[in-house]
Design an enzyme around this catalytic site. Structure first.
Site, PDB file in Angstrom:
ATOM      1  N   HIS A 128       0.834  -1.204   0.000  1.00 48.86           N
ATOM      2  CA  HIS A 128       0.000   0.000   0.000  1.00 48.86           C
ATOM      3  C   HIS A 128       0.870   1.255   0.000  1.00 48.86           C
ATOM      4  CE1 HIS A 128      -3.307   2.534   2.143  1.00 48.86           C
ATOM      5  NE2 HIS A 128      -3.431   2.621   0.834  1.00 48.86           N
ATOM      6  N   ARG A 129       0.798   2.006  -1.079  1.00 47.08           N
ATOM      7  CA  ARG A 129       1.649   3.199  -1.281  1.00 47.08           C
ATOM      8  C   ARG A 129       3.124   2.829  -1.107  1.00 47.08           C
ATOM      9  NH1 ARG A 129      -1.739   7.249   2.651  1.00 47.08           N
ATOM     10  NH2 ARG A 129      -3.750   6.270   2.233  1.00 47.08           N
ATOM     11  N   GLU A 141       0.746  -0.448  -4.910  1.00 50.73           N
ATOM     12  CA  GLU A 141      -0.369   0.480  -5.076  1.00 50.73           C
ATOM     13  C   GLU A 141       0.135   1.892  -4.827  1.00 50.73           C
ATOM     14  OE1 GLU A 141      -3.628   3.134  -3.753  1.00 50.73           O
ATOM     15  OE2 GLU A 141      -1.893   2.467  -2.598  1.00 50.73           O
ATOM     16  N   ASP A 160      -0.859   6.429  -5.839  1.00 50.60           N
ATOM     17  CA  ASP A 160      -1.912   7.405  -6.133  1.00 50.60           C
ATOM     18  C   ASP A 160      -1.421   8.432  -7.146  1.00 50.60           C
ATOM     19  OD1 ASP A 160      -3.734   6.638  -3.700  1.00 50.60           O
ATOM     20  OD2 ASP A 160      -1.751   6.976  -2.843  1.00 50.60           O
ATOM     21  N   HIS A 197      -0.731  11.017  -2.321  1.00 50.86           N
ATOM     22  CA  HIS A 197      -2.035  10.597  -1.829  1.00 50.86           C
ATOM     23  C   HIS A 197      -2.940  11.756  -1.423  1.00 50.86           C
ATOM     24  CE1 HIS A 197      -4.951   9.313   1.273  1.00 50.86           C
ATOM     25  NE2 HIS A 197      -5.129   8.296   0.459  1.00 50.86           N
ATOM     26  N   GLU A 254      -4.212   4.341  -8.371  1.00 55.24           N
ATOM     27  CA  GLU A 254      -5.476   4.961  -7.981  1.00 55.24           C
ATOM     28  C   GLU A 254      -5.540   6.374  -8.557  1.00 55.24           C
ATOM     29  OE1 GLU A 254      -8.204   6.376  -4.176  1.00 55.24           O
ATOM     30  OE2 GLU A 254      -6.539   4.990  -3.825  1.00 55.24           O
ATOM     31  N   LYS A 309      -6.740   9.760  -8.380  1.00 57.31           N
ATOM     32  CA  LYS A 309      -7.272  10.573  -7.285  1.00 57.31           C
ATOM     33  C   LYS A 309      -8.020  11.815  -7.767  1.00 57.31           C
ATOM     34  CE  LYS A 309      -6.295  10.017  -3.437  1.00 57.31           C
ATOM     35  NZ  LYS A 309      -6.916   9.239  -2.336  1.00 57.31           N
ATOM     36  N   ASP A 320      -0.462  -2.080   4.548  1.00 58.35           N
ATOM     37  CA  ASP A 320       0.575  -1.128   4.963  1.00 58.35           C
ATOM     38  C   ASP A 320       1.871  -1.825   5.357  1.00 58.35           C
ATOM     39  OD1 ASP A 320      -1.522   0.616   4.647  1.00 58.35           O
ATOM     40  OD2 ASP A 320      -1.736   1.098   6.781  1.00 58.35           O
TER      41      ASP A 320
END
Length: 234
Positions: A6-7, A33, A35, A48, A107, A109, A222
Site C-alpha cells: 500500500h503506497r 499500489e 496514487d 495521496h 489509484e 485521485k 501497509d
C-alpha cells in the site's frame, strides 16, 4: 493471493516514494499500489493527500502547485530522518523504473486525468502490468471504454445489489471492497459474478487475517512483510 504494498510499504517507509517502493519489492510483493494526481502545470505525480502538509515540508494544495515547486519538497523526513531528501515522484519516472519489475495499482485521485494516465501507460507498453482504480465509477468506465484491454477496479464500501449491478454491467473486472466489511459470504457472492476481489483499507493484522479467511484474491496492506509472513512467503 496477490500481495500489494500500500503506497509502497506505508507502515515501514514514507508513502509513495522510491524508498518505499524499493523496500516493498525487496520484501517480495506482487505489486505496488500508488496514487496519481496532476500538478498545476500538468505533470502527473504520485501523491495521496490533496494537501501537502502531512507528508512534506511544504503547505498548500498539490493540484494548485507547480512541478517546479513540488520537486524541491522533502517527503521523507516526516517519517524518519534517514529518509530525508526523498522527493515526490513523477508517474513516468516510477513506471520507467519499476514497470517491468512489478505490477502497479494506480489509484486515480483526480477526475479528468484518467485519459492522460492511460495514454502514458500505453505509450510505455505497460498496459498488462497496470490496474487502474478509482472510487469514482465514471472515471474507470472512461478508461475501459477508451481501451477495453485496460484492467480497472472500483474502490468502494458500497456492497449493495445496485452497485454490484453497475459494476457487472460496466464489465469492471476488479472489485476493491473496504476490508473491515468483508465476509466470506460476500466474497463468495462477488466471485460468483466473476469478480477479482482485492481488499483495500487493510491497516492491521486482524483486518488482514479476516480478509484472508474471507477468501479475497488480493489486498493492499501497509505492512506487506506481515502479510507475506502470514502466507508463508517470507
Amino acid at each position: 493471493m496477490k500481495v500489494i504494498g500500500h503506497r509502497g510499504a506505508l507502515g515501514l517507509a514514507p508513502e509513495n516514494t522510491f524508498a518505499g517502493f524499493d523496500l516493498a519489492l525487496e520484501m517480495g510483493v506482487d505489486g505496488i499500489e500508488t496514487d496519481v494526481q496532476r500538478t498545476k502545470d500538468g505533470k502527473l505525480v504520485l501523491f495521496h493527500d490533496f494537501r501537502l502538509d502531512r507528508t512534506t515540508n511544504g503547505t498548500g494544495v498539490l493540484q494548485e502547485t507547480t512541478w517546479q515547486e513540488l520537486q524541491h519538497l522533502d517527503v521523507g523526513s516526516w517519517f524518519d530522518d534517514k529518509y530525508a531528501g526523498e522527493r515526490i515522484p513523477l508517474l513516468i519516472e516510477a513506471l520507467q523504473r519499476y514497470g517491468t519489475r512489478s505490477s502497479f495499482d494506480l489509484e486515480i485521485k483526480q477526475s479528468g486525468i484518467e485519459y492522460e494516465v492511460l495514454k502514458l501507460v500505453a505509450q510505455l507498453k505497460l498496459l498488462d502490468r497496470i490496474v487502474f482504480t478509482s472510487r469514482d465509477l465514471p472515471t474507470i468506465c472512461n478508461i475501459k471504454e477508451k481501451n477495453p484491454l485496460a484492467q480497472v477496479g472500483l474502490l468502494t464500501a458500497d456492497f449493495s445489489t445496485e452497485n454490484l449491478e453497475r459494476v457487472v454491467k460496466a464489465k469492471i473486472p476488479c472489485f476493491c471492497p473496504r476490508a473491515e466489511k468483508v465476509t466470506k459470504h460476500l466474497v463468495d457472492q462477488w466471485h460468483s459474478l466473476g469478480l477479482f476481489v482485492r481488499a483495500c483499507g487493510v491497516n492491521n493484522t486482524q483486518m488482514m487475517r479476516n480478509a484472508i479467511q474471507a477468501g479475497v484474491d488480493g489486498m493492499t496492506f501497509d505492512f506487506p512483510n506481515l502479510l507475506l509472513k502470514e502466507l508463508g512467503r517470507e
